[in-house]
Design a protein around this motif. Structure first.
Motif, PDB file in Angstrom:
ATOM      1  N   GLN A   1     -14.932 -13.152  35.473  1.00 44.03           N
ATOM      2  CA  GLN A   1     -13.742 -12.671  36.175  1.00 44.03           C
ATOM      3  C   GLN A   1     -14.102 -11.503  37.082  1.00 44.03           C
ATOM      4  O   GLN A   1     -15.170 -10.908  36.950  1.00 44.03           O
ATOM      5  CB  GLN A   1     -12.660 -12.241  35.172  1.00 44.03           C
ATOM      6  CG  GLN A   1     -11.983 -13.432  34.499  1.00 44.03           C
ATOM      7  CD  GLN A   1     -10.980 -12.969  33.457  1.00 44.03           C
ATOM      8  OE1 GLN A   1     -11.305 -12.189  32.590  1.00 44.03           O
ATOM      9  NE2 GLN A   1      -9.775 -13.473  33.560  1.00 44.03           N
ATOM     10  N   ARG A   2     -13.171 -11.188  37.969  1.00 43.22           N
ATOM     11  CA  ARG A   2     -13.444 -10.110  38.918  1.00 43.22           C
ATOM     12  C   ARG A   2     -13.723  -8.788  38.201  1.00 43.22           C
ATOM     13  O   ARG A   2     -13.303  -8.570  37.083  1.00 43.22           O
ATOM     14  CB  ARG A   2     -12.287  -9.965  39.901  1.00 43.22           C
ATOM     15  CG  ARG A   2     -11.009  -9.449  39.266  1.00 43.22           C
ATOM     16  CD  ARG A   2      -9.940  -9.159  40.289  1.00 43.22           C
ATOM     17  NE  ARG A   2      -8.718  -8.740  39.645  1.00 43.22           N
ATOM     18  CZ  ARG A   2      -8.540  -7.547  39.066  1.00 43.22           C
ATOM     19  NH1 ARG A   2      -9.497  -6.663  39.052  1.00 43.22           N
ATOM     20  NH2 ARG A   2      -7.388  -7.241  38.504  1.00 43.22           N
ATOM     21  N   GLU A   3     -14.420  -7.965  38.900  1.00 42.59           N
ATOM     22  CA  GLU A   3     -14.810  -6.639  38.414  1.00 42.59           C
ATOM     23  C   GLU A   3     -13.574  -5.770  38.128  1.00 42.59           C
ATOM     24  O   GLU A   3     -12.568  -5.886  38.810  1.00 42.59           O
ATOM     25  CB  GLU A   3     -15.657  -5.996  39.518  1.00 42.59           C
ATOM     26  CG  GLU A   3     -16.487  -4.816  39.094  1.00 42.59           C
ATOM     27  CD  GLU A   3     -17.593  -5.158  38.109  1.00 42.59           C
ATOM     28  OE1 GLU A   3     -17.961  -4.249  37.366  1.00 42.59           O
ATOM     29  OE2 GLU A   3     -18.062  -6.310  38.082  1.00 42.59           O
ATOM     30  N   GLN A   4     -13.683  -4.897  37.140  1.00 41.53           N
ATOM     31  CA  GLN A   4     -12.593  -3.955  36.861  1.00 41.53           C
ATOM     32  C   GLN A   4     -12.825  -2.666  37.633  1.00 41.53           C
ATOM     33  O   GLN A   4     -13.959  -2.243  37.802  1.00 41.53           O
ATOM     34  CB  GLN A   4     -12.585  -3.591  35.375  1.00 41.53           C
ATOM     35  CG  GLN A   4     -11.804  -4.529  34.512  1.00 41.53           C
ATOM     36  CD  GLN A   4     -11.802  -4.039  33.068  1.00 41.53           C
ATOM     37  OE1 GLN A   4     -12.787  -3.554  32.562  1.00 41.53           O
ATOM     38  NE2 GLN A   4     -10.680  -4.193  32.403  1.00 41.53           N
TER      39      GLN A   4
ATOM     40  N   ASP B   1      -4.115  -7.684  28.389  1.00 43.78           N
ATOM     41  CA  ASP B   1      -3.881  -7.745  29.830  1.00 43.78           C
ATOM     42  C   ASP B   1      -5.051  -7.230  30.659  1.00 43.78           C
ATOM     43  O   ASP B   1      -5.236  -7.660  31.792  1.00 43.78           O
ATOM     44  CB  ASP B   1      -2.607  -6.972  30.197  1.00 43.78           C
ATOM     45  CG  ASP B   1      -1.354  -7.629  29.613  1.00 43.78           C
ATOM     46  OD1 ASP B   1      -1.448  -8.758  29.083  1.00 43.78           O
ATOM     47  OD2 ASP B   1      -0.280  -7.003  29.682  1.00 43.78           O
ATOM     48  N   LEU B   2      -5.842  -6.322  30.111  1.00 48.13           N
ATOM     49  CA  LEU B   2      -6.943  -5.746  30.884  1.00 48.13           C
ATOM     50  C   LEU B   2      -8.316  -6.323  30.535  1.00 48.13           C
ATOM     51  O   LEU B   2      -9.301  -5.999  31.179  1.00 48.13           O
ATOM     52  CB  LEU B   2      -6.977  -4.216  30.721  1.00 48.13           C
ATOM     53  CG  LEU B   2      -5.802  -3.460  31.346  1.00 48.13           C
ATOM     54  CD1 LEU B   2      -5.935  -1.958  31.071  1.00 48.13           C
ATOM     55  CD2 LEU B   2      -5.706  -3.721  32.834  1.00 48.13           C
ATOM     56  N   HIS B   3      -8.364  -7.180  29.518  1.00 46.13           N
ATOM     57  CA  HIS B   3      -9.652  -7.771  29.122  1.00 46.13           C
ATOM     58  C   HIS B   3     -10.195  -8.677  30.226  1.00 46.13           C
ATOM     59  O   HIS B   3      -9.463  -9.455  30.816  1.00 46.13           O
ATOM     60  CB  HIS B   3      -9.495  -8.580  27.829  1.00 46.13           C
ATOM     61  CG  HIS B   3     -10.758  -9.261  27.408  1.00 46.13           C
ATOM     62  ND1 HIS B   3     -11.835  -8.564  26.915  1.00 46.13           N
ATOM     63  CD2 HIS B   3     -11.121 -10.554  27.441  1.00 46.13           C
ATOM     64  CE1 HIS B   3     -12.810  -9.407  26.657  1.00 46.13           C
ATOM     65  NE2 HIS B   3     -12.408 -10.630  26.958  1.00 46.13           N
TER      66      HIS B   3
END
Length: 169
Positions: free
Chosen positions: A123-126, A116-118
């Motif tokens: 993709q947008r920045e974490q 879920d957090l990969h």
């Protein structure tokens, strides 16, 4: 009473302690604590340079377990291939759930957090806290994959990484 626990976990066994991940039982010792004789598992978490002592009669109660089976590892890696399931709840609530999953010690739940957090490069920045949770889950998953598969952490990291990259492709 402690004989059944002793049969379950022995020195040199790798075990999973929910709040810390994979450790190795280095010995079983008797200590007097608060006037009581206690038999303790001495568990080393080499990577964290930490030693934990767990009363043998409380080990199962606190969620200590043996390593997952190869089948569970296979299922955890399959979980990584799934589509990320991100609830629409506020981040603080989701973060709490992810934290609980990581600290459950359950390999499949930990794999769900990684999935879920990969993030892929496009993709947008974490956020910082997202990254922290992702890395904690990834490290727990990788260490257990390494211990179960009998490979070093670098190989286990590559194994997990390959699955995540393949999913993104």
């Amino acid at each position: 009473m402690s004989k059944s626990r002793k049969a379950e976990f022995r020195p040199n066994d790798f075990v999973v302690y929910p709040a810390h991940g994979v450790g190795k039982i280095v010995s079983i010792e008797d200590r007097e604590i608060a006037g009581m004789e206690l038999e303790l598992f001495v568990i080393s978490f080499e990577k964290d340079k930490m030693t934990l002592r767990v009363p043998t009669n409380k080990a199962v109660e606190v969620g200590m377990r043996g390593l997952s089976s190869q089948d569970t590892v296979t299922r955890a890696l399959a979980t990584l291939k799934g589509k990320a399931r991100v609830k629409r709840a506020m981040w603080s609530r989701r973060a709490q759930e992810y934290e609980q999953k990581i600290n459950s010690g359950d390999l499949l739940m930990i794999a769900e957090v990684v999935r879920d957090l990969h993030r892929t490069d496009d993709q947008r920045e974490q956020s910082y806290s997202e990254r922290q949770l992702y890395e904690a889950a990834l490290e727990r998953l990788t260490r257990e994959v390494a211990a179960v598969s009998g490979v070093d952490e670098a190989n286990a990291q590559k194994q997990v990484g390959d699955v995540l990259v393949a999913r993104a492709a």
